[in-house]
Design a protein around this motif. Structure first.
Motif, PDB file in Angstrom:
ATOM      1  N   GLY A  94       0.784  -1.225   0.000  1.00  0.00           N
ATOM      2  CA  GLY A  94       0.000   0.000   0.000  1.00  0.00           C
ATOM      3  C   GLY A  94       0.815   1.274   0.000  1.00  0.00           C
ATOM      4  N   LEU A  95       2.042   1.223  -0.508  1.00  0.00           N
ATOM      5  CA  LEU A  95       2.866   2.438  -0.532  1.00  0.00           C
ATOM      6  C   LEU A  95       2.263   3.504  -1.430  1.00  0.00           C
ATOM      7  CD1 LEU A  95       5.589   3.765   0.369  1.00  0.00           C
ATOM      8  CD2 LEU A  95       6.568   2.885  -1.776  1.00  0.00           C
ATOM      9  N   LEU A  96       1.682   3.087  -2.540  1.00  0.00           N
ATOM     10  CA  LEU A  96       1.087   4.030  -3.482  1.00  0.00           C
ATOM     11  C   LEU A  96      -0.426   4.104  -3.293  1.00  0.00           C
ATOM     12  CD1 LEU A  96       2.984   3.117  -6.787  1.00  0.00           C
ATOM     13  CD2 LEU A  96       3.307   5.150  -5.374  1.00  0.00           C
ATOM     14  N   PRO A  97      -1.005   5.285  -3.441  1.00  0.00           N
ATOM     15  CA  PRO A  97      -2.474   5.364  -3.472  1.00  0.00           C
ATOM     16  C   PRO A  97      -2.985   4.623  -4.690  1.00  0.00           C
ATOM     17  CG  PRO A  97      -1.477   7.461  -4.106  1.00  0.00           C
ATOM     18  CD  PRO A  97      -0.361   6.586  -3.631  1.00  0.00           C
ATOM     19  N   ILE A  98      -4.126   3.973  -4.562  1.00  0.00           N
ATOM     20  CA  ILE A  98      -4.577   3.115  -5.658  1.00  0.00           C
ATOM     21  C   ILE A  98      -5.105   3.906  -6.847  1.00  0.00           C
ATOM     22  CG2 ILE A  98      -5.088   1.218  -4.073  1.00  0.00           C
ATOM     23  CD1 ILE A  98      -8.061   1.863  -4.414  1.00  0.00           C
ATOM     24  N   GLU A  99      -5.515   5.158  -6.633  1.00  0.00           N
ATOM     25  CA  GLU A  99      -6.161   5.903  -7.728  1.00  0.00           C
ATOM     26  C   GLU A  99      -5.251   6.064  -8.949  1.00  0.00           C
ATOM     27  OE1 GLU A  99      -6.193   6.800  -4.561  1.00  0.00           O
ATOM     28  OE2 GLU A  99      -8.324   6.685  -4.010  1.00  0.00           O
ATOM     29  N   PRO A 100      -4.005   6.574  -8.802  1.00  0.00           N
ATOM     30  CA  PRO A 100      -3.181   6.718 -10.007  1.00  0.00           C
ATOM     31  C   PRO A 100      -2.763   5.377 -10.605  1.00  0.00           C
ATOM     32  CG  PRO A 100      -1.914   7.290  -8.037  1.00  0.00           C
ATOM     33  CD  PRO A 100      -3.338   7.143  -7.606  1.00  0.00           C
ATOM     34  N   VAL A 101      -2.622   4.360  -9.759  1.00  0.00           N
ATOM     35  CA  VAL A 101      -2.250   3.037 -10.273  1.00  0.00           C
ATOM     36  C   VAL A 101      -3.377   2.476 -11.131  1.00  0.00           C
ATOM     37  CG1 VAL A 101      -1.525   0.700  -9.661  1.00  0.00           C
ATOM     38  CG2 VAL A 101      -0.794   2.634  -8.248  1.00  0.00           C
ATOM     39  N   LEU A 102      -4.605   2.571 -10.624  1.00  0.00           N
ATOM     40  CA  LEU A 102      -5.743   2.088 -11.406  1.00  0.00           C
ATOM     41  C   LEU A 102      -5.970   2.942 -12.650  1.00  0.00           C
ATOM     42  CD1 LEU A 102      -8.382   1.089  -8.699  1.00  0.00           C
ATOM     43  CD2 LEU A 102      -6.954  -0.407 -10.108  1.00  0.00           C
ATOM     44  N   ALA A 103      -5.695   4.241 -12.545  1.00  0.00           N
ATOM     45  CA  ALA A 103      -5.844   5.113 -13.713  1.00  0.00           C
ATOM     46  C   ALA A 103      -4.878   4.683 -14.813  1.00  0.00           C
ATOM     47  CB  ALA A 103      -5.604   6.561 -13.319  1.00  0.00           C
ATOM     48  N   LEU A 104      -3.640   4.349 -14.437  1.00  0.00           N
ATOM     49  CA  LEU A 104      -2.677   3.896 -15.434  1.00  0.00           C
ATOM     50  C   LEU A 104      -3.103   2.548 -16.004  1.00  0.00           C
ATOM     51  CD1 LEU A 104      -0.107   4.151 -17.043  1.00  0.00           C
ATOM     52  CD2 LEU A 104       1.177   3.274 -15.064  1.00  0.00           C
ATOM     53  N   ARG A 105      -3.585   1.653 -15.146  1.00  0.00           N
ATOM     54  CA  ARG A 105      -4.080   0.369 -15.633  1.00  0.00           C
ATOM     55  C   ARG A 105      -5.163   0.581 -16.692  1.00  0.00           C
ATOM     56  NH1 ARG A 105      -5.037  -5.025 -14.355  1.00  0.00           N
ATOM     57  NH2 ARG A 105      -7.149  -5.730 -14.883  1.00  0.00           N
ATOM     58  N   GLN A 106      -6.101   1.471 -16.399  1.00  0.00           N
ATOM     59  CA  GLN A 106      -7.180   1.737 -17.344  1.00  0.00           C
ATOM     60  C   GLN A 106      -6.651   2.286 -18.661  1.00  0.00           C
ATOM     61  OE1 GLN A 106      -9.622   4.348 -15.008  1.00  0.00           O
ATOM     62  NE2 GLN A 106     -10.647   2.673 -13.910  1.00  0.00           N
ATOM     63  N   GLN A 107      -5.671   3.176 -18.578  1.00  0.00           N
ATOM     64  CA  GLN A 107      -5.107   3.750 -19.804  1.00  0.00           C
ATOM     65  C   GLN A 107      -4.398   2.694 -20.643  1.00  0.00           C
ATOM     66  OE1 GLN A 107      -2.790   7.312 -19.126  1.00  0.00           O
ATOM     67  NE2 GLN A 107      -4.331   8.201 -17.770  1.00  0.00           N
ATOM     68  N   ASN A 110       4.477 -13.207  -2.700  1.00  0.00           N
ATOM     69  CA  ASN A 110       3.113 -13.323  -2.194  1.00  0.00           C
ATOM     70  C   ASN A 110       2.181 -12.593  -3.147  1.00  0.00           C
ATOM     71  OD1 ASN A 110       4.451 -11.261   0.287  1.00  0.00           O
ATOM     72  ND2 ASN A 110       3.097 -10.395  -1.278  1.00  0.00           N
ATOM     73  N   PRO A 111       0.885 -12.827  -3.061  1.00  0.00           N
ATOM     74  CA  PRO A 111      -0.044 -12.058  -3.896  1.00  0.00           C
ATOM     75  C   PRO A 111       0.102 -10.564  -3.598  1.00  0.00           C
ATOM     76  CG  PRO A 111      -1.154 -13.923  -2.874  1.00  0.00           C
ATOM     77  CD  PRO A 111       0.188 -13.820  -2.226  1.00  0.00           C
ATOM     78  N   PHE A 112      -0.128  -9.746  -4.617  1.00  0.00           N
ATOM     79  CA  PHE A 112      -0.008  -8.300  -4.482  1.00  0.00           C
ATOM     80  C   PHE A 112      -1.386  -7.654  -4.532  1.00  0.00           C
ATOM     81  CE2 PHE A 112       4.028  -9.675  -6.160  1.00  0.00           C
ATOM     82  CZ  PHE A 112       4.970  -8.857  -5.557  1.00  0.00           C
ATOM     83  N   LYS A 113      -1.530  -6.586  -3.777  1.00  0.00           N
ATOM     84  CA  LYS A 113      -2.702  -5.732  -3.871  1.00  0.00           C
ATOM     85  C   LYS A 113      -2.320  -4.461  -4.631  1.00  0.00           C
ATOM     86  CE  LYS A 113      -5.875  -7.953  -1.492  1.00  0.00           C
ATOM     87  NZ  LYS A 113      -7.164  -8.369  -2.133  1.00  0.00           N
ATOM     88  N   CYS A 114      -3.286  -3.852  -5.261  1.00  0.00           N
ATOM     89  CA  CYS A 114      -3.037  -2.595  -5.956  1.00  0.00           C
ATOM     90  C   CYS A 114      -2.476  -1.571  -4.981  1.00  0.00           C
ATOM     91  CB  CYS A 114      -4.341  -2.081  -6.563  1.00  0.00           C
ATOM     92  SG  CYS A 114      -4.154  -0.596  -7.568  1.00  0.00           S
ATOM     93  N   GLY A 115      -1.371  -0.949  -5.333  1.00  0.00           N
ATOM     94  CA  GLY A 115      -0.689   0.005  -4.463  1.00  0.00           C
ATOM     95  C   GLY A 115       0.542  -0.569  -3.787  1.00  0.00           C
ATOM     96  N   ASP A 116       0.687  -1.912  -3.812  1.00  0.00           N
ATOM     97  CA  ASP A 116       1.894  -2.534  -3.266  1.00  0.00           C
ATOM     98  C   ASP A 116       3.089  -2.236  -4.158  1.00  0.00           C
ATOM     99  OD1 ASP A 116       0.212  -3.598  -1.390  1.00  0.00           O
ATOM    100  OD2 ASP A 116       0.420  -5.679  -2.046  1.00  0.00           O
ATOM    101  N   VAL A 117       4.269  -2.175  -3.549  1.00  0.00           N
ATOM    102  CA  VAL A 117       5.506  -1.892  -4.274  1.00  0.00           C
ATOM    103  C   VAL A 117       6.615  -2.783  -3.720  1.00  0.00           C
ATOM    104  CG1 VAL A 117       7.331  -0.176  -4.616  1.00  0.00           C
ATOM    105  CG2 VAL A 117       4.947   0.506  -4.845  1.00  0.00           C
ATOM    106  N   VAL A 118       7.388  -3.394  -4.600  1.00  0.00           N
ATOM    107  CA  VAL A 118       8.586  -4.107  -4.173  1.00  0.00           C
ATOM    108  C   VAL A 118       9.782  -3.471  -4.873  1.00  0.00           C
ATOM    109  CG1 VAL A 118       8.399  -5.930  -5.940  1.00  0.00           C
ATOM    110  CG2 VAL A 118       9.711  -6.345  -3.852  1.00  0.00           C
TER     111      VAL A 118
END
Length: 297
Positions: free
Chosen positions: A34-47, A203-211
């Motif tokens: 959850g390091l990143l807010p999910i909004e910009p990550v999902l926005a990029l996914r959509q694009q 492990n499984p990742f959630k949107c906003g996770d960062v490695v």
């Protein structure tokens, strides 16, 4: 039998350079749920998925955001097909694709880790992993071989959306950075990894996770075992501004386009355009060009 363990949550280490350094040295990675807010990550996914839809890679009559591939369609970076190239150039043109790696939450962690100002390589990667054809799954490797420049370069891998066990994701050979620089071919063929005893962090990742992981850390992709879902993720590289950088790191990934083409629809005065030209750095001639010139002497 492969030994697997989940990533260790490093959130409590943010802001503590000594502990970040200790964990990164011992394990070769830093994981931040959850390091990143999910909004910009999902926005990029959509694009990215809208680009895939435009190139007829998605199943018709499905929600593009679900990322369901068109039946019988398979593209990947390795095949360098015209279909992949045309799609990938349009992904590279997305401004958000180049903006997200500059997110303050990522930069803040790396400023503490480096103890210095951070330089963000402009050569970003979009991982588009279709199901099936597992021979194209990324094999074990270190990033230093293709990246060069400074060994103290770090990669930040970010899934674009949730990434469950079926979708696969990224696995890291814990502590493999302590082996030093290895011959890349040997790593890929498993010759330099004791497979039965290597502990793979995943492990499984959630949107906003960062490695995040060091350039000498051995890592690999996991197979996309779904029937029809596309896995999306990005990789970006970071280093201290006072470390050398290979000039190829300042080019578009895969050499698929020139920056002029990438920026063709951006605002003229966009501050992200050619931002690296304003930074005083030790830019070294491209390693592969130097190697060829030396070999021909």
């Amino acid at each position: 039998m492969r030994v697997e363990s989940p990533f260790v949550d490093c959130t409590d280490l943010i802001g503590d350079r000594a502990r970040l350094l200790e964990h990164s040295h011992q394990n070769g990675y830093l994981f931040f749920p959850g390091l990143l807010p999910i909004e910009p990550v999902l926005a990029l996914r959509q694009q990215v998925l809208r680009v895939a839809e435009h190139h007829e890679l998605l199943a018709p009559d499905t929600d593009p955001d679900a990322g369901i591939r068109r039946e019988g369609v398979f593209i990947c970076e390795q095949d360098r097909s015209e279909a992949f190239r045309n799609f990938y150039i349009d992904v590279q043109k997305l401004r958000l694709f180049h903006e997200l790696p500059h997110h303050k939450h990522i930069v803040r962690v790396l400023e503490v880790l480096f103890g210095d100002s951070v330089f963000i390589h402009p050569r970003h990667i979009c991982h588009v992993i279709f199901p099936g054809e597992h021979q194209y799954t990324t094999p074990p490797h270190q990033d230093f071989s293709p990246v060069r420049g400074s060994q103290e370069t770090w990669t930040v891998w970010t899934p674009l959306g949730d990434c469950d066990a079926e979708l696969g994701g990224l696995a890291i050979a814990r502590g493999s950075n302590r082996h030093g620089l290895l011959e890349d071919g040997g790593v890929r063929s498993w010759e330099l990894i004791e497979e039965d005893s290597t502990e793979w962090a995943w492990n499984p990742f959630k949107c906003g996770d960062v490695v995040m992981f060091h350039s000498l850390t051995i890592h690999r992709g996991r197979d996309n075992m779904t029937e029809d879902r596309i896995r999306l993720a990005t990789s970006a590289r970071y280093q201290s501004v006072n470390e050398p950088v290979d000039e190829d790191a300042l080019t578009v990934h895969l050499g698929c386009a020139k920056w002029e083409e990438v920026y063709s629809e951006w605002e003229t005065d966009d501050p992200l355009k050619y931002y690296w030209n304003a930074i005083d750095m030790d830019v070294q001639p491209a390693y592969h060009r130097r190697w060829r010139e030396t070999a021909n002497r």
